[in-house]
Structure formats: structure tokens, C-alpha cells
Design a protein around this motif. Sequence first.
Motif, PDB file in Angstrom:
ATOM      1  N   LEU A  18      58.968  59.098 -57.642  1.00  0.00           N
ATOM      2  CA  LEU A  18      58.747  57.761 -57.087  1.00  0.00           C
ATOM      3  C   LEU A  18      60.059  57.181 -56.563  1.00  0.00           C
ATOM      4  CD1 LEU A  18      57.232  55.109 -56.601  1.00  0.00           C
ATOM      5  CD2 LEU A  18      57.553  54.562 -59.022  1.00  0.00           C
ATOM      6  N   ILE A  19      61.131  57.327 -57.341  1.00  0.00           N
ATOM      7  CA  ILE A  19      62.428  56.809 -56.922  1.00  0.00           C
ATOM      8  C   ILE A  19      62.860  57.472 -55.616  1.00  0.00           C
ATOM      9  CG2 ILE A  19      64.833  56.513 -57.568  1.00  0.00           C
ATOM     10  CD1 ILE A  19      62.799  54.907 -59.236  1.00  0.00           C
ATOM     11  N   THR A  20      62.635  58.773 -55.503  1.00  0.00           N
ATOM     12  CA  THR A  20      62.995  59.490 -54.277  1.00  0.00           C
ATOM     13  C   THR A  20      62.235  58.955 -53.076  1.00  0.00           C
ATOM     14  OG1 THR A  20      63.516  61.517 -55.498  1.00  0.00           O
ATOM     15  CG2 THR A  20      63.023  61.750 -53.150  1.00  0.00           C
ATOM     16  N   ALA A  21      60.923  58.741 -53.239  1.00  0.00           N
ATOM     17  CA  ALA A  21      60.106  58.229 -52.135  1.00  0.00           C
ATOM     18  C   ALA A  21      60.551  56.831 -51.711  1.00  0.00           C
ATOM     19  CB  ALA A  21      58.637  58.210 -52.555  1.00  0.00           C
ATOM     20  N   LEU A  35      58.174  49.671 -45.042  1.00  0.00           N
ATOM     21  CA  LEU A  35      56.824  50.108 -45.391  1.00  0.00           C
ATOM     22  C   LEU A  35      55.891  49.927 -44.202  1.00  0.00           C
ATOM     23  CD1 LEU A  35      56.621  48.418 -48.918  1.00  0.00           C
ATOM     24  CD2 LEU A  35      57.266  50.773 -48.397  1.00  0.00           C
ATOM     25  N   ARG A  36      54.761  50.566 -44.259  1.00  0.00           N
ATOM     26  CA  ARG A  36      53.784  50.495 -43.164  1.00  0.00           C
ATOM     27  C   ARG A  36      53.293  49.064 -42.956  1.00  0.00           C
ATOM     28  NH1 ARG A  36      48.112  51.066 -42.592  1.00  0.00           N
ATOM     29  NH2 ARG A  36      47.522  52.127 -40.642  1.00  0.00           N
ATOM     30  N   ARG A 198      54.243  45.838 -57.838  1.00  0.00           N
ATOM     31  CA  ARG A 198      53.907  45.260 -56.534  1.00  0.00           C
ATOM     32  C   ARG A 198      53.086  46.190 -55.639  1.00  0.00           C
ATOM     33  NH1 ARG A 198      56.371  40.560 -55.272  1.00  0.00           N
ATOM     34  NH2 ARG A 198      58.059  39.835 -56.604  1.00  0.00           N
ATOM     35  N   ILE A 199      53.213  47.498 -55.818  1.00  0.00           N
ATOM     36  CA  ILE A 199      52.436  48.436 -55.013  1.00  0.00           C
ATOM     37  C   ILE A 199      51.237  48.865 -55.855  1.00  0.00           C
ATOM     38  CG2 ILE A 199      52.483  50.613 -53.748  1.00  0.00           C
ATOM     39  CD1 ILE A 199      55.492  50.276 -53.434  1.00  0.00           C
ATOM     40  N   THR A 200      50.094  48.365 -55.522  1.00  0.00           N
ATOM     41  CA  THR A 200      48.931  48.449 -56.411  1.00  0.00           C
ATOM     42  C   THR A 200      48.483  49.876 -56.692  1.00  0.00           C
ATOM     43  OG1 THR A 200      47.444  48.180 -54.508  1.00  0.00           O
ATOM     44  CG2 THR A 200      48.107  46.189 -55.688  1.00  0.00           C
ATOM     45  N   PHE A 201      48.576  50.778 -55.722  1.00  0.00           N
ATOM     46  CA  PHE A 201      48.089  52.143 -55.961  1.00  0.00           C
ATOM     47  C   PHE A 201      49.049  52.968 -56.810  1.00  0.00           C
ATOM     48  CE2 PHE A 201      50.025  52.181 -51.680  1.00  0.00           C
ATOM     49  CZ  PHE A 201      51.047  53.084 -51.885  1.00  0.00           C
ATOM     50  N   ARG A 248      54.530  59.841 -50.808  1.00  0.00           N
ATOM     51  CA  ARG A 248      54.859  59.646 -49.396  1.00  0.00           C
ATOM     52  C   ARG A 248      53.599  59.413 -48.571  1.00  0.00           C
ATOM     53  NH1 ARG A 248      58.712  64.910 -48.901  1.00  0.00           N
ATOM     54  NH2 ARG A 248      60.715  64.005 -49.591  1.00  0.00           N
ATOM     55  N   ASP A 249      52.583  60.228 -48.829  1.00  0.00           N
ATOM     56  CA  ASP A 249      51.339  60.129 -48.073  1.00  0.00           C
ATOM     57  C   ASP A 249      50.663  58.780 -48.304  1.00  0.00           C
ATOM     58  OD1 ASP A 249      49.237  61.422 -46.407  1.00  0.00           O
ATOM     59  OD2 ASP A 249      48.042  61.211 -48.227  1.00  0.00           O
ATOM     60  N   LEU A 250      50.659  58.313 -49.558  1.00  0.00           N
ATOM     61  CA  LEU A 250      50.050  57.026 -49.867  1.00  0.00           C
ATOM     62  C   LEU A 250      50.810  55.872 -49.216  1.00  0.00           C
ATOM     63  CD1 LEU A 250      49.194  57.566 -53.649  1.00  0.00           C
ATOM     64  CD2 LEU A 250      47.577  57.419 -51.743  1.00  0.00           C
TER      65      LEU A 250
END
Length: 266
Positions: A18-21, A35-36, A198-201, A248-250
Motif C-alpha cells: 500500500l505504501i508503495t502504491a 488520484l483519479r 479515507r480511501i473506502t475500498f 494500483r488497479d483500484l
Amino acid sequence: MALYGIIRCGFFKYDNHLITALVERWRRETHTFHLRVGEATITLQDVELVWNLNINGFAVTGVDESFKPHVWQSECVEWLGFMPHVNQFRGNKFVMSVLDQYCRSILINDNSTHVEVERYTRCVALMIIGGCMLSDSDGCSVNLMYLRLLRDTNQVSKYSWGSAVLEFLYRELCTASTIGKGEIAGPIFILQVWALSRITFLCPDPFGDIPDDDDHNDQILPFPPFGERWNRSFTWTHTTNHSVRVIRDLLDKMEPNQLIFLLHSL
């Protein structure tokens, strides 16, 4: 010293994937995650919320002085109560395992003098600073320049430690996002809790009850910080972890309702 919130948060295993992403999406020009759904970043309010650190007051500043070991030995004797061996210094840094061993070897009780309690407290504070708040990449030593800020224990809580932590985290994110860099240090706990909150998924489901504060006497000790709720077990059945590719994909497919922007929504 107003560092109690960090102790209450306890240990939390980091997800390096997660830290890397997150580091991959950090932009040094704006100090934000790209972010997108837009730009997002960690703020002073986040630091104050997660660790209950002071974000007002005196700036945490100092000169990174390089003294000979015998000078640092004298400083440790006066302010920490013991003399480390010269081999336990790494320039102007000090091996934290020695602090841990020293704290475990002495007993603080009602018969301890005020000086003994203050020296013990400085040792604990140095381990918190070097191990959690402002940790180096090796995670095993602490810069002794912080000892100067701990001399007057009554003044420590008046420093803006939250500002120092945020600046340190920004610097580490900027360094880690540079091509050729493969490590990050600093307050990773703040970074991970921010992302999971903060990022729900990314947020896991709690396994067990939220820590009970009914027996917590807030007239004696400060109220627990937000970060303490992560000091329990979680289940990752409905969320992903330990996979850079999946995270990354999410993040690439992220929707606006999957990012909590407002602090009061936590």
C-alpha cells in the motif's frame, strides 16, 4: 510531554505494498497524491487527529551538531542518567536498543526522585521520536539533537510536534518518489491510517470490539486519539492488501464516492 497519543495507538503492522502504491502517486511539486478523482494530501488536522499531537506552539528546530563521542556521553549522563559506550554512537545518532535496555533495567516508583523520573521520561520520549515520529531509514537510531528539546520536560508539550511530523513525512514522500529510491522512513503510521481511513475500498472490517474507553479517566490522562481504533484485529475479506498490482488497479478505477475528503466524515 503530550506524546501520550502515540503510546495509545500501539503497534500497527505496515502494508509495504500500500505504501508503495501511494508513493507512486505522490507529486513533489504540490505535495499531494495524484488520484483519479482529484488531488488529496495529509494535513495538519490529520496528524492532530491520528496522534493527538500539538500543531501549534514553538517550531521544532535545532542544529544537527556533530560532537565527539565523549561530549555526547556527558550529555547522556546529565539528561538521561547513564553513560553509553562510545561504540553505541553513530556520529550524532544513538542506538535506540540501548535506551530500551536501560529503561527495562531501572524501576520507577513512588520512591523515585524527580530527577530520576525526568531522565527516564526523556529516554522514553527519545524512543518515541526516533522510532515513530521522526525515524530514520534504518529505524534503529535517534538523532541526539532532539535531546536538546527535551531538557525542560515542562516545555516539550509546547512545541508543534505535529508540524514537524508532517514536514518530515512530506520530505520522506518526496525522497521516496524520486527515481532510484527504494525506501521510506518517518511517520508511516500516519500515512497508512490516513489511506485506510479515507480511501473506502482499502478500509478493512474490524474484527472485535472498538477499544472500550469506559474505564478511561480523562481527568488524569488525555482522551485516546483517532489512531487508537487501529490498535485491534481486522479482517480483509472484503478489501485488498499486500498486493501492489491490485491496489494500483483500484486506484486507477477510483470513483468520487470512494474518497473521504472532509475530516468530519471520519
